[in-house]
Write a protein that holds these residues in place. Structure first.
Motif, PDB file in Angstrom:
ATOM      1  N   ARG A  92       0.833  -1.211   0.000  1.00  0.00           N
ATOM      2  CA  ARG A  92       0.000   0.000   0.000  1.00  0.00           C
ATOM      3  C   ARG A  92       0.862   1.253   0.000  1.00  0.00           C
ATOM      4  O   ARG A  92       0.589   2.204  -0.725  1.00  0.00           O
ATOM      5  N   GLN A  93       1.895   1.257   0.825  1.00  0.00           N
ATOM      6  CA  GLN A  93       2.771   2.431   0.886  1.00  0.00           C
ATOM      7  C   GLN A  93       3.458   2.673  -0.458  1.00  0.00           C
ATOM      8  O   GLN A  93       3.585   3.813  -0.899  1.00  0.00           O
ATOM      9  N   PHE A  94       3.890   1.600  -1.107  1.00  0.00           N
ATOM     10  CA  PHE A  94       4.523   1.724  -2.417  1.00  0.00           C
ATOM     11  C   PHE A  94       3.551   2.344  -3.417  1.00  0.00           C
ATOM     12  O   PHE A  94       3.908   3.250  -4.168  1.00  0.00           O
ATOM     13  N   LEU A  95       2.324   1.858  -3.431  1.00  0.00           N
ATOM     14  CA  LEU A  95       1.341   2.385  -4.368  1.00  0.00           C
ATOM     15  C   LEU A  95       1.007   3.844  -4.062  1.00  0.00           C
ATOM     16  O   LEU A  95       0.850   4.650  -4.990  1.00  0.00           O
ATOM     17  N   ILE A  96       0.911   4.191  -2.801  1.00  0.00           N
ATOM     18  CA  ILE A  96       0.640   5.586  -2.433  1.00  0.00           C
ATOM     19  C   ILE A  96       1.753   6.487  -2.952  1.00  0.00           C
ATOM     20  O   ILE A  96       1.498   7.561  -3.496  1.00  0.00           O
ATOM     21  N   ARG A  97       3.014   6.044  -2.803  1.00  0.00           N
ATOM     22  CA  ARG A  97       4.167   6.847  -3.243  1.00  0.00           C
ATOM     23  C   ARG A  97       4.352   6.847  -4.753  1.00  0.00           C
ATOM     24  O   ARG A  97       4.654   7.883  -5.349  1.00  0.00           O
ATOM     25  N   GLN A  98       4.216   5.686  -5.382  1.00  0.00           N
ATOM     26  CA  GLN A  98       4.605   5.535  -6.776  1.00  0.00           C
ATOM     27  C   GLN A  98       3.445   5.540  -7.779  1.00  0.00           C
ATOM     28  O   GLN A  98       3.646   5.900  -8.934  1.00  0.00           O
ATOM     29  N   ALA A  99       2.282   5.071  -7.356  1.00  0.00           N
ATOM     30  CA  ALA A  99       1.162   4.951  -8.299  1.00  0.00           C
ATOM     31  C   ALA A  99      -0.169   5.023  -7.567  1.00  0.00           C
ATOM     32  O   ALA A  99      -0.917   4.051  -7.507  1.00  0.00           O
ATOM     33  N   PRO A 100      -0.499   6.183  -7.002  1.00  0.00           N
ATOM     34  CA  PRO A 100      -1.733   6.285  -6.223  1.00  0.00           C
ATOM     35  C   PRO A 100      -2.984   5.939  -7.030  1.00  0.00           C
ATOM     36  O   PRO A 100      -3.978   5.493  -6.469  1.00  0.00           O
ATOM     37  N   GLN A 101      -2.919   6.103  -8.357  1.00  0.00           N
ATOM     38  CA  GLN A 101      -4.060   5.767  -9.198  1.00  0.00           C
ATOM     39  C   GLN A 101      -4.370   4.269  -9.160  1.00  0.00           C
ATOM     40  O   GLN A 101      -5.484   3.843  -9.456  1.00  0.00           O
ATOM     41  N   LEU A 102      -3.385   3.460  -8.801  1.00  0.00           N
ATOM     42  CA  LEU A 102      -3.560   2.002  -8.785  1.00  0.00           C
ATOM     43  C   LEU A 102      -3.838   1.448  -7.394  1.00  0.00           C
ATOM     44  O   LEU A 102      -4.040   0.252  -7.228  1.00  0.00           O
ATOM     45  N   TYR A 103      -3.856   2.325  -6.408  1.00  0.00           N
ATOM     46  CA  TYR A 103      -4.013   1.906  -5.010  1.00  0.00           C
ATOM     47  C   TYR A 103      -5.217   0.984  -4.804  1.00  0.00           C
ATOM     48  O   TYR A 103      -5.126   0.003  -4.083  1.00  0.00           O
TER      49      TYR A 103
END
Length: 146
Positions: A92-103
């Motif tokens: 989740r943290q990775f997606l928030i930082r790198q790709a919030p659209q995919l969270y």
């Protein structure tokens, strides 16, 4: 009712000897329920901490899934419940930082296909952005999840 709890395996860093001993015990005792209480995975490749990962994130997910399948083979009637720990929360943290659209589209449970294995996965709250916002504060104390 016989319940086993295991936590902090940090696959792929779990010691083979410890893993084999646990598997022997699991096969011999055949608990009704096995609770994985977080940090079964390390999720090193997607961590914000710099390091050289031992394997890719995909390899880690599939290797951990293979271990879960082996545990099911050793004790087929054992119900497995998997609670998200801070290392699993790294996705989740990775997606928030790198790709919030995919969270909203990627969850660890889906990536590991835990439903296919019949494993119940308990993630942190949907709107959590930090692991300290986890469900433990709200749910475990009232036994809503377990």
């Amino acid at each position: 009712m016989k319940v086993f709890v295991i936590n902090d395996c940090h696959f792929p860093y779990i010691e083979d000897k410890a893993l084999y001993k646990f598997e022997d015990y699991l096969q011999a005792e055949k608990p009704d329920t096995l609770i994985i209480a977080g940090d079964f995975l390390d999720c090193e490749e997607i961590s914000k901490f710099i390091g050289l990962p031992r394997m890719t994130f995909k390899e880690e997910l599939m290797g951990a899934r293979d271990i879960l399948k082996e545990w099911q083979r050793l004790s087929p009637k054992t119900k497995i419940k998997y609670i998200e720990g801070n290392h699993e929360f790294r996705l989740r943290q990775f997606l928030i930082r790198q790709a919030p659209q995919l969270y909203e589209f990627y969850t660890l449970s889906e990536l590991m296909k835990l439903n296919e294995l019949g494993i119940e996965y308990y993630p942190v709250r949907d709107n959590a952005t930090k692991f300290v916002h986890n469900f433990i504060e709200e749910w475990v104390g009232d036994n809503h999840y377990l």
